[in-house]
Design a protein around this motif. Structure first.
Motif, PDB file in Angstrom:
ATOM      1  N   GLY A  36      12.675  36.213   1.445  1.00  0.00           N
ATOM      2  CA  GLY A  36      11.366  35.580   1.533  1.00  0.00           C
ATOM      3  C   GLY A  36      11.547  34.094   1.758  1.00  0.00           C
ATOM      4  O   GLY A  36      12.647  33.557   1.648  1.00  0.00           O
ATOM      5  N   TYR A  37      10.450  33.403   2.037  1.00  0.00           N
ATOM      6  CA  TYR A  37      10.496  31.980   2.336  1.00  0.00           C
ATOM      7  C   TYR A  37       9.226  31.345   1.807  1.00  0.00           C
ATOM      8  O   TYR A  37       8.188  31.986   1.744  1.00  0.00           O
ATOM      9  CB  TYR A  37      10.593  31.781   3.852  1.00  0.00           C
ATOM     10  CG  TYR A  37      11.398  30.583   4.264  1.00  0.00           C
ATOM     11  CD1 TYR A  37      10.783  29.411   4.660  1.00  0.00           C
ATOM     12  CD2 TYR A  37      12.787  30.634   4.278  1.00  0.00           C
ATOM     13  CE1 TYR A  37      11.520  28.318   5.056  1.00  0.00           C
ATOM     14  CE2 TYR A  37      13.523  29.548   4.671  1.00  0.00           C
ATOM     15  CZ  TYR A  37      12.888  28.396   5.064  1.00  0.00           C
ATOM     16  OH  TYR A  37      13.622  27.311   5.454  1.00  0.00           O
ATOM     17  N   GLY A  38       9.335  30.088   1.419  1.00  0.00           N
ATOM     18  CA  GLY A  38       8.172  29.393   0.866  1.00  0.00           C
ATOM     19  C   GLY A  38       7.071  29.209   1.892  1.00  0.00           C
ATOM     20  O   GLY A  38       7.311  29.133   3.090  1.00  0.00           O
ATOM     21  N   TYR A  39       5.857  29.128   1.388  1.00  0.00           N
ATOM     22  CA  TYR A  39       4.703  28.924   2.247  1.00  0.00           C
ATOM     23  C   TYR A  39       4.342  27.448   2.318  1.00  0.00           C
ATOM     24  O   TYR A  39       4.509  26.704   1.352  1.00  0.00           O
ATOM     25  CB  TYR A  39       3.463  29.611   1.667  1.00  0.00           C
ATOM     26  CG  TYR A  39       3.465  31.111   1.597  1.00  0.00           C
ATOM     27  CD1 TYR A  39       2.381  31.760   1.019  1.00  0.00           C
ATOM     28  CD2 TYR A  39       4.501  31.896   2.079  1.00  0.00           C
ATOM     29  CE1 TYR A  39       2.328  33.134   0.931  1.00  0.00           C
ATOM     30  CE2 TYR A  39       4.461  33.273   1.988  1.00  0.00           C
ATOM     31  CZ  TYR A  39       3.369  33.881   1.411  1.00  0.00           C
ATOM     32  OH  TYR A  39       3.308  35.245   1.312  1.00  0.00           O
ATOM     33  N   THR A  40       3.757  27.063   3.443  1.00  0.00           N
ATOM     34  CA  THR A  40       3.052  25.793   3.546  1.00  0.00           C
ATOM     35  C   THR A  40       1.575  26.128   3.674  1.00  0.00           C
ATOM     36  O   THR A  40       1.174  26.836   4.613  1.00  0.00           O
ATOM     37  CB  THR A  40       3.514  24.984   4.765  1.00  0.00           C
ATOM     38  OG1 THR A  40       4.912  24.718   4.652  1.00  0.00           O
ATOM     39  CG2 THR A  40       2.769  23.658   4.822  1.00  0.00           C
ATOM     40  N   PHE A  41       0.807  25.658   2.734  1.00  0.00           N
ATOM     41  CA  PHE A  41      -0.627  25.931   2.731  1.00  0.00           C
ATOM     42  C   PHE A  41      -1.389  24.849   3.485  1.00  0.00           C
ATOM     43  O   PHE A  41      -0.985  23.678   3.492  1.00  0.00           O
ATOM     44  CB  PHE A  41      -1.165  25.964   1.295  1.00  0.00           C
ATOM     45  CG  PHE A  41      -0.859  27.229   0.544  1.00  0.00           C
ATOM     46  CD1 PHE A  41       0.342  27.387  -0.115  1.00  0.00           C
ATOM     47  CD2 PHE A  41      -1.785  28.270   0.490  1.00  0.00           C
ATOM     48  CE1 PHE A  41       0.641  28.547  -0.806  1.00  0.00           C
ATOM     49  CE2 PHE A  41      -1.502  29.435  -0.209  1.00  0.00           C
ATOM     50  CZ  PHE A  41      -0.290  29.568  -0.852  1.00  0.00           C
ATOM     51  N   GLY A  42      -2.498  25.264   4.079  1.00  0.00           N
ATOM     52  CA  GLY A  42      -3.452  24.306   4.608  1.00  0.00           C
ATOM     53  C   GLY A  42      -4.298  23.727   3.476  1.00  0.00           C
ATOM     54  O   GLY A  42      -4.149  24.115   2.311  1.00  0.00           O
ATOM     55  N   SER A  43      -5.174  22.812   3.815  1.00  0.00           N
ATOM     56  CA  SER A  43      -6.012  22.148   2.802  1.00  0.00           C
ATOM     57  C   SER A  43      -7.134  23.032   2.285  1.00  0.00           C
ATOM     58  O   SER A  43      -7.783  22.700   1.293  1.00  0.00           O
ATOM     59  CB  SER A  43      -6.621  20.867   3.378  1.00  0.00           C
ATOM     60  OG  SER A  43      -5.606  19.961   3.724  1.00  0.00           O
ATOM     61  N   GLY A  44      -7.347  24.146   2.942  1.00  0.00           N
ATOM     62  CA  GLY A  44      -8.355  25.087   2.470  1.00  0.00           C
ATOM     63  C   GLY A  44      -9.741  24.812   3.043  1.00  0.00           C
ATOM     64  O   GLY A  44     -10.060  23.701   3.479  1.00  0.00           O
ATOM     65  N   THR A  45     -10.559  25.854   3.037  1.00  0.00           N
ATOM     66  CA  THR A  45     -11.978  25.739   3.391  1.00  0.00           C
ATOM     67  C   THR A  45     -12.778  26.176   2.177  1.00  0.00           C
ATOM     68  O   THR A  45     -12.631  27.307   1.711  1.00  0.00           O
ATOM     69  CB  THR A  45     -12.347  26.631   4.586  1.00  0.00           C
ATOM     70  OG1 THR A  45     -11.677  26.175   5.758  1.00  0.00           O
ATOM     71  CG2 THR A  45     -13.864  26.623   4.821  1.00  0.00           C
ATOM     72  N   ARG A  46     -13.606  25.264   1.670  1.00  0.00           N
ATOM     73  CA  ARG A  46     -14.472  25.619   0.541  1.00  0.00           C
ATOM     74  C   ARG A  46     -15.758  26.189   1.100  1.00  0.00           C
ATOM     75  O   ARG A  46     -16.557  25.472   1.720  1.00  0.00           O
ATOM     76  CB  ARG A  46     -14.747  24.400  -0.342  1.00  0.00           C
ATOM     77  CG  ARG A  46     -15.602  24.729  -1.564  1.00  0.00           C
ATOM     78  CD  ARG A  46     -15.739  23.525  -2.492  1.00  0.00           C
ATOM     79  NE  ARG A  46     -14.435  23.139  -3.062  1.00  0.00           N
ATOM     80  CZ  ARG A  46     -13.887  23.700  -4.133  1.00  0.00           C
ATOM     81  NH1 ARG A  46     -14.515  24.675  -4.767  1.00  0.00           N
ATOM     82  NH2 ARG A  46     -12.731  23.272  -4.591  1.00  0.00           N
ATOM     83  N   LEU A  47     -15.957  27.486   0.892  1.00  0.00           N
ATOM     84  CA  LEU A  47     -17.136  28.186   1.413  1.00  0.00           C
ATOM     85  C   LEU A  47     -18.148  28.400   0.301  1.00  0.00           C
ATOM     86  O   LEU A  47     -17.812  28.924  -0.758  1.00  0.00           O
ATOM     87  CB  LEU A  47     -16.734  29.539   2.012  1.00  0.00           C
ATOM     88  CG  LEU A  47     -17.876  30.440   2.464  1.00  0.00           C
ATOM     89  CD1 LEU A  47     -18.635  29.816   3.627  1.00  0.00           C
ATOM     90  CD2 LEU A  47     -17.356  31.819   2.843  1.00  0.00           C
ATOM     91  N   THR A  48     -19.360  27.995   0.568  1.00  0.00           N
ATOM     92  CA  THR A  48     -20.471  28.250  -0.345  1.00  0.00           C
ATOM     93  C   THR A  48     -21.538  29.014   0.417  1.00  0.00           C
ATOM     94  O   THR A  48     -22.027  28.541   1.450  1.00  0.00           O
ATOM     95  CB  THR A  48     -21.067  26.937  -0.890  1.00  0.00           C
ATOM     96  OG1 THR A  48     -20.024  26.183  -1.522  1.00  0.00           O
ATOM     97  CG2 THR A  48     -22.166  27.217  -1.902  1.00  0.00           C
ATOM     98  N   VAL A  49     -21.888  30.183  -0.093  1.00  0.00           N
ATOM     99  CA  VAL A  49     -22.933  31.005   0.519  1.00  0.00           C
ATOM    100  C   VAL A  49     -24.124  31.009  -0.426  1.00  0.00           C
ATOM    101  O   VAL A  49     -24.010  31.429  -1.583  1.00  0.00           O
ATOM    102  CB  VAL A  49     -22.441  32.438   0.780  1.00  0.00           C
ATOM    103  CG1 VAL A  49     -23.536  33.244   1.487  1.00  0.00           C
ATOM    104  CG2 VAL A  49     -21.167  32.431   1.607  1.00  0.00           C
ATOM    105  N   VAL A  50     -25.249  30.514   0.061  1.00  0.00           N
ATOM    106  CA  VAL A  50     -26.430  30.390  -0.797  1.00  0.00           C
ATOM    107  C   VAL A  50     -27.511  31.409  -0.411  1.00  0.00           C
ATOM    108  O   VAL A  50     -27.472  31.985   0.657  1.00  0.00           O
ATOM    109  CB  VAL A  50     -27.009  28.959  -0.755  1.00  0.00           C
ATOM    110  CG1 VAL A  50     -25.965  27.983  -1.255  1.00  0.00           C
ATOM    111  CG2 VAL A  50     -27.456  28.599   0.664  1.00  0.00           C
TER     112      VAL A  50
END
Lengths: 116, 112
Positions: free
Chosen positions: A102-116
């Motif tokens: 296996g190998y380490g991941y590099t994550f993105g900054s993410g998307t914060r999703l809000t569904v109203v």
């Protein structure tokens, strides 16, 4: 390299609308992963790709979720129709394979999703 | 499937003390064990990892140990500093698919 790039950073949408999240992995990485993070469920693997081919989508919650990777530098995660319980931070990550390890991941900054 | 359990869920230490976070995994075929640090509002970042062919790895103030027989691995942080405050995730994966399973996370507070 700019790292893993995700867009948008924040998304607020109304229930029933279609949402598309985007990801550009690190150049040369052959694995791409989509994770969802919530306080209740932690980090959940939704789907992952190897060389643009989906390998395991068993974590996709239901048919409302779909993901594509049309080429090595772009992937999308789509939710249609969106529901309030889809509210979460969605992370994309990329990785290299390394023989039998296996190998380490590099994550993105993410998307914060809000569904109203 | 693989399951990774992590303890404790919250850990509070005084600055300068050591912190230890423990994880167990269920799949004996797992061979790669990374640790990620996630600061508030930020992405998880890889801080150290260990492969199953070694028992210990150290990088400055952090170290990881692995006991394959017991299927345990641990993160050790020495001389903790306030900037070590974050959520730490252990994880496990195996060859052939690179599907990484994460533990539930440990929220570490380092009090100045």
């Amino acid at each position: 390299d700019a790292g893993v790039i995700q867009s948008p950073r924040h998304e607020v949408t109304e229930m029933g609308q279609e949402v598309t999240l985007r990801c550009k992995p690190i150049s040369g990485h052959d694995y791409l992963f989509w994770y969802r993070q919530t306080m209740m469920r932690g980090l959940e693997l939704l789907i992952y790709f190897n060389n643009n081919v989906p390998i395991d989508d068993s974590g996709m919650p239901e048919d409302r979720f779909s993901a594509k990777m049309p080429n090595a530098s772009f992937s999308t995660l789509k939710i249609q129709p969106s529901e309030p319980r889809d509210s979460a931070v969605y992370f994309c990550a990329s990785s290299l394979s390394d023989g039998g390890w296996g190998y380490g991941y590099t994550f993105g900054s993410g998307t914060r999703l809000t569904v109203v | 499937g693989e399951n990774v359990e992590q303890h404790p869920s919250t850990l509070s230490v005084q600055e300068g003390d050591s912190a230890v976070i423990k994880c167990t995994y269920s799949d004996s075929a797992s061979n790669y064990f990374p640790w990620y640090k996630q600061e508030l509002g930020k992405r998880p970042q890889l801080i150290i990892d260990i492969r199953s062919n070694v028992g210990e790895k150290k990088d400055q103030r952090i170290a990881v140990t692995l006991n394959k027989t017991a299927k345990h691995f641990s993160l050790h942080i020495t001389e903790t500093q306030p900037e070590d405050s974050a959520v730490y995730f252990c994880a496990a994966s195996k060859a052939g698919g690179f599907k990484t399973i994460f533990g539930a996370g440990t929220r570490l507070f380092v009090k100045a």
